[in-house]
Design an enzyme around this catalytic site. Structure first.
Site, PDB file in Angstrom:
ATOM      1  N   ASP A 145      -1.159  21.655  -3.635  1.00  0.00           N
ATOM      2  CA  ASP A 145      -1.824  20.464  -4.155  1.00  0.00           C
ATOM      3  C   ASP A 145      -0.755  19.496  -4.660  1.00  0.00           C
ATOM      4  OD1 ASP A 145      -3.243  18.582  -5.571  1.00  0.00           O
ATOM      5  OD2 ASP A 145      -4.372  20.036  -6.765  1.00  0.00           O
ATOM      6  N   VAL A 200      -6.836  13.235  -0.314  1.00  0.00           N
ATOM      7  CA  VAL A 200      -5.738  13.284  -1.282  1.00  0.00           C
ATOM      8  C   VAL A 200      -5.820  12.100  -2.251  1.00  0.00           C
ATOM      9  CG1 VAL A 200      -4.024  12.088   0.168  1.00  0.00           C
ATOM     10  CG2 VAL A 200      -3.267  13.780  -1.497  1.00  0.00           C
ATOM     11  N   ASP A 201      -6.333  10.987  -1.781  1.00  0.00           N
ATOM     12  CA  ASP A 201      -6.531   9.804  -2.627  1.00  0.00           C
ATOM     13  C   ASP A 201      -7.474  10.146  -3.791  1.00  0.00           C
ATOM     14  OD1 ASP A 201      -6.405   7.171  -3.435  1.00  0.00           O
ATOM     15  OD2 ASP A 201      -7.687   6.379  -1.835  1.00  0.00           O
ATOM     16  N   GLY A 217      -6.086  13.153   7.936  1.00  0.00           N
ATOM     17  CA  GLY A 217      -7.389  13.615   7.479  1.00  0.00           C
ATOM     18  C   GLY A 217      -8.488  12.721   8.024  1.00  0.00           C
ATOM     19  N   VAL A 218      -9.126  11.988   7.122  1.00  0.00           N
ATOM     20  CA  VAL A 218     -10.229  11.090   7.485  1.00  0.00           C
ATOM     21  C   VAL A 218      -9.805  10.081   8.563  1.00  0.00           C
ATOM     22  CG1 VAL A 218     -11.823   9.330   6.577  1.00  0.00           C
ATOM     23  CG2 VAL A 218     -11.180  11.256   5.169  1.00  0.00           C
ATOM     24  N   TYR A 219      -8.564   9.647   8.530  1.00  0.00           N
ATOM     25  CA  TYR A 219      -8.108   8.617   9.472  1.00  0.00           C
ATOM     26  C   TYR A 219      -7.816   9.149  10.878  1.00  0.00           C
ATOM     27  CZ  TYR A 219      -7.925   4.894   5.935  1.00  0.00           C
ATOM     28  OH  TYR A 219      -8.253   3.937   4.994  1.00  0.00           O
TER      29      TYR A 219
HETATM   30  N1  AR6 Z   1      -2.704  17.685  -1.920  1.00  0.00           N
HETATM   31  C1  AR6 Z   1      -2.079  17.568  -0.725  1.00  0.00           C
HETATM   32  N2  AR6 Z   1      -2.714  17.230   0.403  1.00  0.00           N
HETATM   33  C2  AR6 Z   1      -4.042  16.985   0.318  1.00  0.00           C
HETATM   34  C3  AR6 Z   1      -4.757  17.068  -0.893  1.00  0.00           C
HETATM   35  C4  AR6 Z   1      -4.029  17.430  -2.059  1.00  0.00           C
HETATM   36  N3  AR6 Z   1      -4.609  17.534  -3.251  1.00  0.00           N
HETATM   37  N4  AR6 Z   1      -6.062  16.755  -0.647  1.00  0.00           N
HETATM   38  C5  AR6 Z   1      -6.166  16.508   0.675  1.00  0.00           C
HETATM   39  N5  AR6 Z   1      -4.948  16.646   1.270  1.00  0.00           N
HETATM   40  P1  AR6 Z   1      -6.772  12.181   3.830  1.00  0.00           P
HETATM   41  P2  AR6 Z   1      -5.963   9.871   5.494  1.00  0.00           P
HETATM   42  C6  AR6 Z   1      -4.560  16.457   2.672  1.00  0.00           C
HETATM   43  O1  AR6 Z   1      -8.114  12.166   4.462  1.00  0.00           O
HETATM   44  O2  AR6 Z   1      -6.273  10.604   6.750  1.00  0.00           O
HETATM   45  C7  AR6 Z   1      -9.248   8.499   1.670  1.00  0.00           C
HETATM   46  O3  AR6 Z   1     -10.621   8.435   1.464  1.00  0.00           O
HETATM   47  C8  AR6 Z   1      -5.611  16.587   3.734  1.00  0.00           C
HETATM   48  O4  AR6 Z   1      -5.853  17.958   4.028  1.00  0.00           O
HETATM   49  O5  AR6 Z   1      -6.693  12.331   2.360  1.00  0.00           O
HETATM   50  O6  AR6 Z   1      -4.689   9.085   5.426  1.00  0.00           O
HETATM   51  C9  AR6 Z   1      -8.534   7.198   1.419  1.00  0.00           C
HETATM   52  O7  AR6 Z   1      -9.165   6.423   0.416  1.00  0.00           O
HETATM   53  C10 AR6 Z   1      -4.968  15.860   4.910  1.00  0.00           C
HETATM   54  O8  AR6 Z   1      -4.114  16.738   5.642  1.00  0.00           O
HETATM   55  O9  AR6 Z   1      -5.934  10.831   4.181  1.00  0.00           O
HETATM   56  C11 AR6 Z   1      -8.591   6.528   2.764  1.00  0.00           C
HETATM   57  O10 AR6 Z   1      -9.805   5.828   2.939  1.00  0.00           O
HETATM   58  C12 AR6 Z   1      -4.088  14.813   4.242  1.00  0.00           C
HETATM   59  O11 AR6 Z   1      -4.119  15.114   2.839  1.00  0.00           O
HETATM   60  C13 AR6 Z   1      -8.543   7.678   3.725  1.00  0.00           C
HETATM   61  O12 AR6 Z   1      -9.014   8.826   3.031  1.00  0.00           O
HETATM   62  C14 AR6 Z   1      -4.537  13.387   4.461  1.00  0.00           C
HETATM   63  O13 AR6 Z   1      -5.945  13.319   4.540  1.00  0.00           O
HETATM   64  C15 AR6 Z   1      -7.137   7.967   4.187  1.00  0.00           C
HETATM   65  O14 AR6 Z   1      -7.191   8.916   5.213  1.00  0.00           O
END
Ligand code: AR6
Length: 213
Positions: free
Chosen positions: A51, A74-75, A160-162
């Protein structure tokens, strides 16, 4: 068989230092551990599963949205762990265009700063996604260097979401960091790729072995 190279048990509420080698099945989400480490010049490159909000580094990077108002993934985790102060500081900016970065404090988290960057939404690969993802890493590294950050942790931006395909996204992440360190060999003591899942950390470990070693 995992390729974890360090196995140290840590107490439950332990806060990690940047260079610490640790593993615990009790801490964090599914256990935090160093998957792989390598030294490149003066900079340690660490692949960590865990994390990012718990890391005691100078700066953690957030995979934010252009509005800089928090969200999921993660945001969401960063805004929850850091508290309202981060949102208040984000409001001072008129958002953040994709590929750029903005700095706030880290609120209640053990790190000093959050560097909010915005990775591209993946729309098939023909919409400058690679350029924009590289730019998100570059902007974050530049912002870090300008603020005397010596230890920095990245999440897996856009993966992730993107929806960015992980194989390509991890390659861009590792390659961009390597190029930056080559050009600025004295800036960072440690760059961490902090992955949430074991499979992502293994992917990054493979990329680091290919690109750095
Ligand atoms: N620590 C480390 N990595 C994490 C954590 C954490 N606590 N939580 C999630 N991840 P994403 P994106 C990983 O979707 O694709 C948001 O809503 C997760 O498993 O967080 O850039 C923003 O507001 C994944 O591998 O980011 C934007 O709207 C990685 O973080 C949008 O999502 C990135 O996934 C950005 O999407």
């Amino acid at each position: 068989m995992r390729s974890t190279i360090y196995t140290y048990t840590t107490p439950k509420e332990h806060i990690y230092t940047a260079s610490e080698k640790h593993i615990s099945q009790e801490v964090g989400i599914g256990g935090d551990c160093v998957e792989h480490q390598t030294i490149y010049g003066k900079t340690k490159i660490t692949i960590l599963q865990g994390d990012i909000t718990k890391l005691k580094v100078d700066a953690i990077v957030n995979a934010a949205s252009e509005r800089l108002r928090g969200g999921g993934g993660v945001d969401g985790a960063i805004h929850r762990a850091g508290g309202l102060q981060i949102l208040e500081e984000c409001k001072k900016y008129a958002g953040c265009p994709t590929g750029e970065a903005r700095l706030t404090s880290a609120g209640n988290m053990p790190s000093k700063y959050v560097i909010h960057t915005v990775g591209p939404i993946y729309r098939g690969g023909q919409n400058k996604e690679a350029y924009l993802l590289e730019s998100a890493y570059k902007s974050s590294l530049k912002m870090a260097a300008e603020n005397n950050v010596r230890t920095i942790a990245f999440p897996f931006i856009s993966a992730g979401v993107y929806g960015y395909p992980k194989e390509e996204a991890s390659g861009i992440a590792v390659e961009t960091v390597k190029i930056f360190i080559e050009r600025h060999p004295d800036v960072f003591d440690e760059v961490i790729f902090c992955c949430f899942s074991e499979s992502d950390s293994l992917l990054f470990a493979d990329k680091v072995k290919i690109i750095f070693e």
